[in-house]
Each structure stands twice: as C-alpha cells, then as structure tokens.
Motif scaffolding. Structure first.
Motif, short mmCIF file in Angstrom:
data_model
loop_
_atom_site.label_atom_id
_atom_site.label_comp_id
_atom_site.label_asym_id
_atom_site.label_seq_id
_atom_site.Cartn_x
_atom_site.Cartn_y
_atom_site.Cartn_z
N GLY A 25 -18.38 -0.21 3.99
CA GLY A 25 -17.97 1.04 4.65
C GLY A 25 -16.93 0.82 5.72
O GLY A 25 -17.01 1.39 6.82
N PHE A 26 -15.93 0.02 5.41
CA PHE A 26 -14.94 -0.42 6.39
C PHE A 26 -14.13 0.73 6.99
O PHE A 26 -13.69 1.63 6.28
N ARG A 27 -13.91 0.70 8.34
CA ARG A 27 -13.12 1.71 9.03
C ARG A 27 -12.21 1.04 10.07
O ARG A 27 -12.55 -0.03 10.59
N VAL A 28 -11.10 1.69 10.36
CA VAL A 28 -10.12 1.18 11.33
C VAL A 28 -9.77 2.28 12.31
O VAL A 28 -9.57 3.43 11.92
N GLU A 29 -9.67 1.92 13.59
CA GLU A 29 -9.26 2.86 14.63
C GLU A 29 -8.12 2.24 15.44
O GLU A 29 -8.18 1.07 15.80
N GLY A 30 -7.10 3.03 15.72
CA GLY A 30 -6.03 2.60 16.61
C GLY A 30 -4.95 1.75 15.99
O GLY A 30 -4.15 1.14 16.71
N ALA A 31 -4.86 1.71 14.65
CA ALA A 31 -3.84 0.88 14.02
C ALA A 31 -2.43 1.32 14.38
O ALA A 31 -1.48 0.52 14.32
N GLU A 32 -2.29 2.59 14.78
CA GLU A 32 -0.97 3.09 15.16
C GLU A 32 -0.45 2.44 16.44
O GLU A 32 0.74 2.55 16.77
N LYS A 33 -1.30 1.73 17.15
CA LYS A 33 -0.89 1.06 18.39
C LYS A 33 -0.16 -0.26 18.12
O LYS A 33 0.44 -0.83 19.04
N ILE A 34 -0.22 -0.73 16.89
CA ILE A 34 0.47 -1.97 16.53
C ILE A 34 1.95 -1.68 16.33
O ILE A 34 2.30 -0.78 15.57
N PRO A 35 2.83 -2.40 17.03
CA PRO A 35 4.27 -2.18 16.81
C PRO A 35 4.62 -2.29 15.33
O PRO A 35 4.12 -3.17 14.63
N LYS A 36 5.47 -1.39 14.86
CA LYS A 36 5.79 -1.35 13.43
C LYS A 36 6.70 -2.49 13.00
O LYS A 36 6.79 -2.81 11.81
N GLU A 37 7.38 -3.12 13.93
CA GLU A 37 8.24 -4.24 13.60
C GLU A 37 8.37 -5.16 14.80
O GLU A 37 7.97 -4.82 15.91
#
Length: 213
Positions: A25-37
């Motif tokens: 049941g894997f979930r991820v929160e806050g991945a948008e905080k990782i710089p895209k490049e």
C-alpha cells in the motif's frame, strides 16, 4: 550522465512501483519538494532492506545510491546494479573512492540518495547521523532534501522476511540549502545536526530516539 541508458532503470522502477503498491500500500507525500533538475541529495532514515528501492520509487527522478561492494560479486547484480546507478562502496573502509564517485554524480546533475545513519537501525528508532552526507553536500553545494521512510521496518524487519500488507510511506521535507564551504569539524557537525533534526521531524514519535535518563 546516464552511461547505460535509462531503459533498465525505468523497467525496474515500474515493476518496483507496482509491487510496493500492491504488497505494501505504498504512498508518497511531498515529492514536489524535490528539485526537478540539478544536483540534489536525498537523505533519509534507514531501517529496512527495502529502503533504497522505496526511495528510488518515491523520487520522480533517477536516483544513484551507494551499496556494499560484495553485492557486485554476483554475476546478475554485477550487470544490473551499474544500470541502476549504484556505486560500490567498501563497508567500514572509509571508501574515499566512493565519496568521490558520489561527488562526481552530483556534479553531473543527478539525484543522489544516502542514509546518513550509515547502516540500518536495529533499535526501531532513528540513529545518530554520521557526517559523510554533510561533507558531500559542503563539497558540492547540492541541496539536501530530508525524507522519512515510515513502515518499512515493519514490512521487512532486519533479520527477517517480508511481511505483506504492512503500509509503507515516504514523506519528503523542505530542501536544506547548502553553499559550498569548509568541511571543518564545526561545519560538518552543524549541518549534520540540522539534517538529523529535519528527518526526525518528519517521522512519527514512535521512531524518535528515546532520551537518555
């Protein structure tokens, strides 16, 4: 940057994502905080054999990791691990070559994952961070994104087999900006403490280290 191309990495990531979601049941929160490049260090707690796979799936970018060099002795892994951008490191040897490889990875603009505790925690609590992550960050100026892996210790405990349907969650925190600077003891300790506090804050209290009384 991608010496072997991305096809093997992408296939493995799709498969791993499917299995983690179905089995845990894997979930991820806050991945948008990782710089895209650009270069970035992903630093998290470490309590399970699953953690490198979990972090690789959670991050939307390609993630390079260090792993103990004895895994590269097996023919299949010797072929596969480089295609997953895994850097061999001699455990306990203070492998300078591995640190240089990590710095080179960041200078090539990749994401680099690391577990600042140095090994899997066997206590059920987050362990004190070592200064290696801070040293790499200060030498490269790469920002550090703190992350918490929650539940992997119950899904695959140290020394035991996997336990299905135990939920696993990854939470990313706000990036820690780092300017290239001196790697003296005081600077290393200050950044290490800041990072440890940031990762701890993302974890539920049950993972916090008990105060010594």
């Amino acid at each position: 940057m991608y010496a072997y191309g991305l096809s093997v990495y992408r296939v493995c990531k799709v498969l791993a994502t499917f299995l983690l979601k179905v089995l845990f049941g894997f979930r991820v929160e806050g991945a948008e905080k990782i710089p895209k490049e650009g270069p970035v260090i992903l630093a998290s707690n470490h309590m399970s054999f699953l953690d490198p796979v979990v972090m690789g799936v959670a991050c939307p970018r390609v993630v390079s990791y260090m792993s103990r060099d004895d895994l590269f002795r097996y023919p299949i892994l010797r072929w596969l691990l480089p295609r997953l951008y895994v850097i061999p490191v001699a455990r306990g040897a203070g492998d300078l070559a591995a640190i240089k490889a990590a710095i080179r990875t960041l200078k090539n603009g990749m994401a680099f994952g690391i577990f600042p505790e140095g090994r899997r925690s066997r206590t059920g609590f987050i362990e004190p961070f070592k200064t290696g992550t801070a040293a790499i960050a200060l030498r490269t100026g790469a920002p550090i994104v703190p992350a918490a892996i929650i539940g992997s210790d119950k899904a695959w405990p140290v020394g035991k087999g996997p336990r299905l349907r135990r939920p696993i969650r990854v939470v990313f925190g706000d990036p820690i900006a780092v300017s290239p600077g001196k790697t003296d003891h005081q600077s290393l300790e200050a950044l290490t403490k800041q990072l440890e506090a940031a990762v701890t804050a993302l974890l539920p209290p049950e993972y916090h280290r008990k105060p010594i009384v």
